[in-house]
Motif scaffolding. Sequence first.
Motif, mmCIF file in Angstrom:
data_model
loop_
_atom_site.group_PDB
_atom_site.id
_atom_site.type_symbol
_atom_site.label_atom_id
_atom_site.label_comp_id
_atom_site.label_asym_id
_atom_site.label_seq_id
_atom_site.Cartn_x
_atom_site.Cartn_y
_atom_site.Cartn_z
ATOM 1 N N ASP A 79 0.876 -1.173 0.000
ATOM 2 C CA ASP A 79 0.000 0.000 0.000
ATOM 3 C C ASP A 79 0.909 1.217 0.000
ATOM 4 N N LEU A 80 0.954 1.943 -1.118
ATOM 5 C CA LEU A 80 1.855 3.083 -1.250
ATOM 6 C C LEU A 80 1.518 4.220 -0.302
ATOM 7 N N GLY A 81 0.305 4.245 0.206
ATOM 8 C CA GLY A 81 -0.089 5.278 1.153
ATOM 9 C C GLY A 81 0.312 4.975 2.585
ATOM 10 N N ASP A 82 0.986 3.839 2.792
ATOM 11 C CA ASP A 82 1.380 3.388 4.132
ATOM 12 C C ASP A 82 2.875 3.078 4.100
ATOM 13 N N LEU A 83 3.696 3.934 4.693
ATOM 14 C CA LEU A 83 5.144 3.749 4.614
ATOM 15 C C LEU A 83 5.616 2.480 5.320
ATOM 16 N N ASP A 84 4.868 2.001 6.314
ATOM 17 C CA ASP A 84 5.218 0.721 6.936
ATOM 18 C C ASP A 84 5.038 -0.424 5.937
ATOM 19 N N VAL A 117 -3.640 10.681 4.640
ATOM 20 C CA VAL A 117 -3.035 9.395 4.983
ATOM 21 C C VAL A 117 -1.796 9.658 5.824
ATOM 22 N N GLY A 118 -1.295 8.587 6.481
ATOM 23 C CA GLY A 118 -0.095 8.717 7.282
ATOM 24 C C GLY A 118 -0.259 9.782 8.350
ATOM 25 N N PRO A 119 0.716 10.674 8.459
ATOM 26 C CA PRO A 119 0.636 11.727 9.484
ATOM 27 C C PRO A 119 -0.205 12.925 9.053
ATOM 28 N N GLY A 120 -1.149 12.690 8.141
ATOM 29 C CA GLY A 120 -2.017 13.767 7.681
ATOM 30 C C GLY A 120 -1.656 14.312 6.317
ATOM 31 N N GLU A 122 -1.670 14.872 2.318
ATOM 32 C CA GLU A 122 -2.654 14.841 1.234
ATOM 33 C C GLU A 122 -2.434 13.562 0.429
ATOM 34 N N ALA A 123 -3.503 12.817 0.171
ATOM 35 C CA ALA A 123 -3.367 11.437 -0.305
ATOM 36 C C ALA A 123 -2.737 11.310 -1.686
ATOM 37 N N GLN A 124 -3.019 12.240 -2.600
ATOM 38 C CA GLN A 124 -2.465 12.094 -3.947
ATOM 39 C C GLN A 124 -0.949 12.301 -3.944
ATOM 40 N N PHE A 125 -0.482 13.314 -3.230
ATOM 41 C CA PHE A 125 0.956 13.552 -3.102
ATOM 42 C C PHE A 125 1.614 12.380 -2.370
ATOM 43 N N ALA A 126 0.957 11.904 -1.318
ATOM 44 C CA ALA A 126 1.527 10.824 -0.516
ATOM 45 C C ALA A 126 1.605 9.516 -1.291
ATOM 46 N N THR A 127 0.548 9.178 -1.996
ATOM 47 C CA THR A 127 0.495 7.896 -2.697
ATOM 48 C C THR A 127 1.286 7.926 -3.999
ATOM 49 N N ASN A 128 1.021 8.941 -4.810
ATOM 50 C CA ASN A 128 1.626 8.981 -6.146
ATOM 51 C C ASN A 128 3.109 9.320 -6.092
ATOM 52 N N HIS A 129 3.498 10.161 -5.141
ATOM 53 C CA HIS A 129 4.907 10.561 -5.066
ATOM 54 C C HIS A 129 5.655 9.958 -3.876
ATOM 55 N N LEU A 307 10.333 13.989 4.888
ATOM 56 C CA LEU A 307 8.986 13.519 5.214
ATOM 57 C C LEU A 307 8.929 12.003 5.421
ATOM 58 N N THR A 308 9.625 11.272 4.569
ATOM 59 C CA THR A 308 9.546 9.802 4.632
ATOM 60 C C THR A 308 10.588 9.173 5.546
#
Length: 316
Positions: A79-84, A117-120, A122-129, A307-308
């Motif tokens: 799941d790209l939106g979840d760094l774990d 997602v994650g620590p708040g 924005e989902a598109q930036f978090a998932t796609n990038h 961030l990551t």
Amino acid sequence: MSAQHKIGSGFGHDSTADDVLAGIDLTGKLAIVTGGYSGLGLETSKALAGAGAHVVVPARRPDAAREVLAGIAEVDELDLGDLDSVRSFADRFLASGRSIDIVIDNAAIMACPETRVGPGWEAQFATNHLGHFALVNRLWPAIAADGGARVVSVSSSAHRRSDIRWDDLEFRLGYDKWEAYGQAKTANVLFAVQLDALGKDSGVRAFALHPGGILTPLQRHLPREEMVGYGWIDEDGNPTGAGFKSPEQGAATQVWAATSPQLAELGGVFCEDCEVAEVSEDGPTGVRPYAIDPAAAQRLWTVSARLTGVDAFGLG
């Protein structure tokens, strides 16, 4: 002199993934395709496997992916939106001791309602990038192991909708789904620019691209009336044509970027229609200057590493 100019590839808008792979043998090569079980990703996985590659598809819905990809690709969970989840997948893959020849960062979400997602983030930036940033950095030992690898970042013409919003990356000051998508797609291009600069001495080259307009599950968040308004479909939900590519044509540019010997001496460039794109300030084609700016690419890398908490090159 910039390498961001057409090279006369001989391919174009209507070329398919199989067209660009004609005569290319990928036997013994390993390719990772995120989201490689639907839409363009599925066609990409099928084409690469058909040319002999061993394809690994990390999937948010692994059971669905296994059903679609039986006999075509190896499936794992991501799941790209979840760094774990990103870390877990990378650890499992690295433990296998295999090297990677191709990474295609294909998975994406588009124009979704405001989601955090994650620590708040924005989902598109978090998932796609950010998810892909962390994934490639964590897999770097396997990507750089043998040299000659390529990383392909699937962007979009939508990068023209927004530069990076350095003062409001997370859209805290008001959310616009298309601007958020545009920022994420610009980030995809800048990622390839900086990764290429960092990786080329290790034999790793990176590319970004616009695959073309294709009706796929990527549009899942768009109401039918909105797509009718854009002229993409009619009132009954049927595609209107409107210059759209088939999924086989839509997968062509990312497959070309991942495999073509025509790009052997290039990297860090933006491609479209199976060709290196020209720089365009305001036209309907080409890449915007801000999306390939080296200073912006370096700045985004630093921000993304912070961030990551992940940076294979220790620059963040």
